[in-house]
Design a protein around this motif. Structure first.
Motif, PDB file in Angstrom:
ATOM      1  N   TRP A   1      -9.610  11.156  -5.705  1.00 27.79           N
ATOM      2  CA  TRP A   1     -10.418  10.085  -5.116  1.00 27.79           C
ATOM      3  C   TRP A   1     -10.433   8.875  -6.051  1.00 27.79           C
ATOM      4  O   TRP A   1     -10.238   7.737  -5.622  1.00 27.79           O
ATOM      5  CB  TRP A   1     -11.843  10.564  -4.837  1.00 27.79           C
ATOM      6  N   GLU A   2     -10.659   9.115  -7.329  1.00 25.64           N
ATOM      7  CA  GLU A   2     -10.692   8.036  -8.310  1.00 25.64           C
ATOM      8  C   GLU A   2      -9.316   7.377  -8.457  1.00 25.64           C
ATOM      9  O   GLU A   2      -9.218   6.156  -8.644  1.00 25.64           O
ATOM     10  CB  GLU A   2     -11.188   8.566  -9.657  1.00 25.64           C
ATOM     11  N   ALA A   3      -8.259   8.170  -8.353  1.00 29.68           N
ATOM     12  CA  ALA A   3      -6.902   7.613  -8.423  1.00 29.68           C
ATOM     13  C   ALA A   3      -6.642   6.675  -7.246  1.00 29.68           C
ATOM     14  O   ALA A   3      -6.043   5.605  -7.427  1.00 29.68           O
ATOM     15  CB  ALA A   3      -5.862   8.731  -8.461  1.00 29.68           C
ATOM     16  N   THR A   4      -7.108   7.043  -6.051  1.00 29.56           N
ATOM     17  CA  THR A   4      -6.916   6.140  -4.903  1.00 29.56           C
ATOM     18  C   THR A   4      -7.762   4.885  -5.070  1.00 29.56           C
ATOM     19  O   THR A   4      -7.327   3.796  -4.695  1.00 29.56           O
ATOM     20  CB  THR A   4      -7.211   6.809  -3.544  1.00 29.56           C
ATOM     21  N   ASP A   5      -8.977   5.014  -5.640  1.00 34.59           N
ATOM     22  CA  ASP A   5      -9.800   3.832  -5.933  1.00 34.59           C
ATOM     23  C   ASP A   5      -9.042   2.874  -6.849  1.00 34.59           C
ATOM     24  O   ASP A   5      -8.986   1.669  -6.606  1.00 34.59           O
ATOM     25  CB  ASP A   5     -11.103   4.238  -6.634  1.00 34.59           C
ATOM     26  N   THR A   6      -8.475   3.425  -7.906  1.00 35.74           N
ATOM     27  CA  THR A   6      -7.733   2.614  -8.875  1.00 35.74           C
ATOM     28  C   THR A   6      -6.520   1.962  -8.221  1.00 35.74           C
ATOM     29  O   THR A   6      -6.248   0.773  -8.430  1.00 35.74           O
ATOM     30  CB  THR A   6      -7.301   3.477 -10.080  1.00 35.74           C
TER      31      THR A   6
ATOM     32  N   LEU B   1       1.335   7.046  -6.268  1.00 34.28           N
ATOM     33  CA  LEU B   1       0.017   7.242  -6.877  1.00 34.28           C
ATOM     34  C   LEU B   1       0.086   7.790  -8.303  1.00 34.28           C
ATOM     35  O   LEU B   1      -0.866   7.644  -9.068  1.00 34.28           O
ATOM     36  CB  LEU B   1      -0.813   8.177  -5.989  1.00 34.28           C
ATOM     37  N   GLU B   2       1.207   8.379  -8.672  1.00 33.77           N
ATOM     38  CA  GLU B   2       1.325   9.052  -9.974  1.00 33.77           C
ATOM     39  C   GLU B   2       0.873   8.185 -11.161  1.00 33.77           C
ATOM     40  O   GLU B   2       0.106   8.657 -12.001  1.00 33.77           O
ATOM     41  CB  GLU B   2       2.751   9.567 -10.174  1.00 33.77           C
ATOM     42  N   PRO B   3       1.280   6.921 -11.267  1.00 33.61           N
ATOM     43  CA  PRO B   3       0.840   6.116 -12.427  1.00 33.61           C
ATOM     44  C   PRO B   3      -0.668   5.829 -12.445  1.00 33.61           C
ATOM     45  O   PRO B   3      -1.215   5.440 -13.472  1.00 33.61           O
ATOM     46  CB  PRO B   3       1.614   4.808 -12.288  1.00 33.61           C
ATOM     47  N   PHE B   4      -1.342   6.012 -11.316  1.00 35.46           N
ATOM     48  CA  PHE B   4      -2.774   5.722 -11.233  1.00 35.46           C
ATOM     49  C   PHE B   4      -3.638   6.954 -11.527  1.00 35.46           C
ATOM     50  O   PHE B   4      -4.849   6.847 -11.597  1.00 35.46           O
ATOM     51  CB  PHE B   4      -3.116   5.156  -9.848  1.00 35.46           C
ATOM     52  N   ARG B   5      -3.018   8.093 -11.681  1.00 34.06           N
ATOM     53  CA  ARG B   5      -3.737   9.330 -12.008  1.00 34.06           C
ATOM     54  C   ARG B   5      -3.971   9.369 -13.517  1.00 34.06           C
ATOM     55  O   ARG B   5      -3.094   9.035 -14.295  1.00 34.06           O
ATOM     56  CB  ARG B   5      -2.933  10.544 -11.561  1.00 34.06           C
ATOM     57  N   LYS B   6      -5.144   9.801 -13.897  1.00 33.60           N
ATOM     58  CA  LYS B   6      -5.489   9.922 -15.319  1.00 33.60           C
ATOM     59  C   LYS B   6      -5.887  11.372 -15.571  1.00 33.60           C
ATOM     60  O   LYS B   6      -7.063  11.714 -15.602  1.00 33.60           O
ATOM     61  CB  LYS B   6      -6.605   8.955 -15.678  1.00 33.60           C
ATOM     62  N   LYS B   7      -4.867  12.201 -15.751  1.00 34.83           N
ATOM     63  CA  LYS B   7      -5.075  13.644 -15.881  1.00 34.83           C
ATOM     64  C   LYS B   7      -5.836  14.017 -17.147  1.00 34.83           C
ATOM     65  O   LYS B   7      -6.458  15.055 -17.210  1.00 34.83           O
ATOM     66  CB  LYS B   7      -3.736  14.360 -15.824  1.00 34.83           C
ATOM     67  N   ASP B   8      -5.790  13.153 -18.164  1.00 37.78           N
ATOM     68  CA  ASP B   8      -6.479  13.451 -19.416  1.00 37.78           C
ATOM     69  C   ASP B   8      -7.940  12.993 -19.423  1.00 37.78           C
ATOM     70  O   ASP B   8      -8.657  13.216 -20.382  1.00 37.78           O
ATOM     71  CB  ASP B   8      -5.726  12.821 -20.590  1.00 37.78           C
TER      72      ASP B   8
END
Length: 146
Positions: free
Chosen positions: A77-82, A63-70
């Motif tokens: 939740w949004e990262a899992t959606d992506t 999931l790390e590449p799909f997280r947008k920490k900035d």
């Protein structure tokens, strides 16, 4: 895009017991507080908190590449959606269990999302071995043709 199934659970009904689609193990029950107890479950997250109730180390890394920490308001939740929208995986499957709220507009509904990795080759062999063992024990497996 990852295959996703949506199940809407009626308002007021007792919370569902969720079973793994690959092995049949009970993943969640309203009476159980323990983790999923199934090696297929990679994560469990709910829309109300937006945080993981359960996540494997392997999926956390995926999931790390799909997280947008900035990006503000872009959480787990949004990262899992992506991930579900953009990832390509033949053996991954997600289930959205929508626990309907009382409001007609659905505003107070909660979605419980469960991600499964269905290792078909390993699981099928395990299943076939178990079926053969049961058939042998019950005298249903004819070895005369082997």
């Amino acid at each position: 895009m990852i295959e996703t199934v949506n199940i809407t659970w009626p308002n007021g009904a007792i919370d569902p017991r969720i079973h793994c689609p690959a092995c049949g193990t009970q993943v969640l029950s309203p009476l159980e507080d323990e983790g999923p107890g199934c090696h297929h479950v990679q994560f469990i997250i709910d829309s109300e908190s937006g945080e993981f109730n359960y996540i494997t180390e392997e999926f956390d890394e995926i999931l790390e590449p799909f997280r947008k920490k900035d990006v503000p308001d872009f959480g787990e939740w949004e990262a899992t959606d992506t991930f579900l929208d953009e990832a390509e995986a033949d053996t991954f499957f997600a289930m959205n269990v929508i626990l309907a709220g009382e409001r007609e507009d659905g505003e107070d509904s909660v979605c419980l999302r469960i991600g499964y990795e269905l290792f078909f080759d390993e699981d099928q062999q395990e299943l076939y071995d178990e079926m053969e063992k049961r058939h042998d024990e019950e005298g249903l497996h004819d070895h005369s043709q082997n």
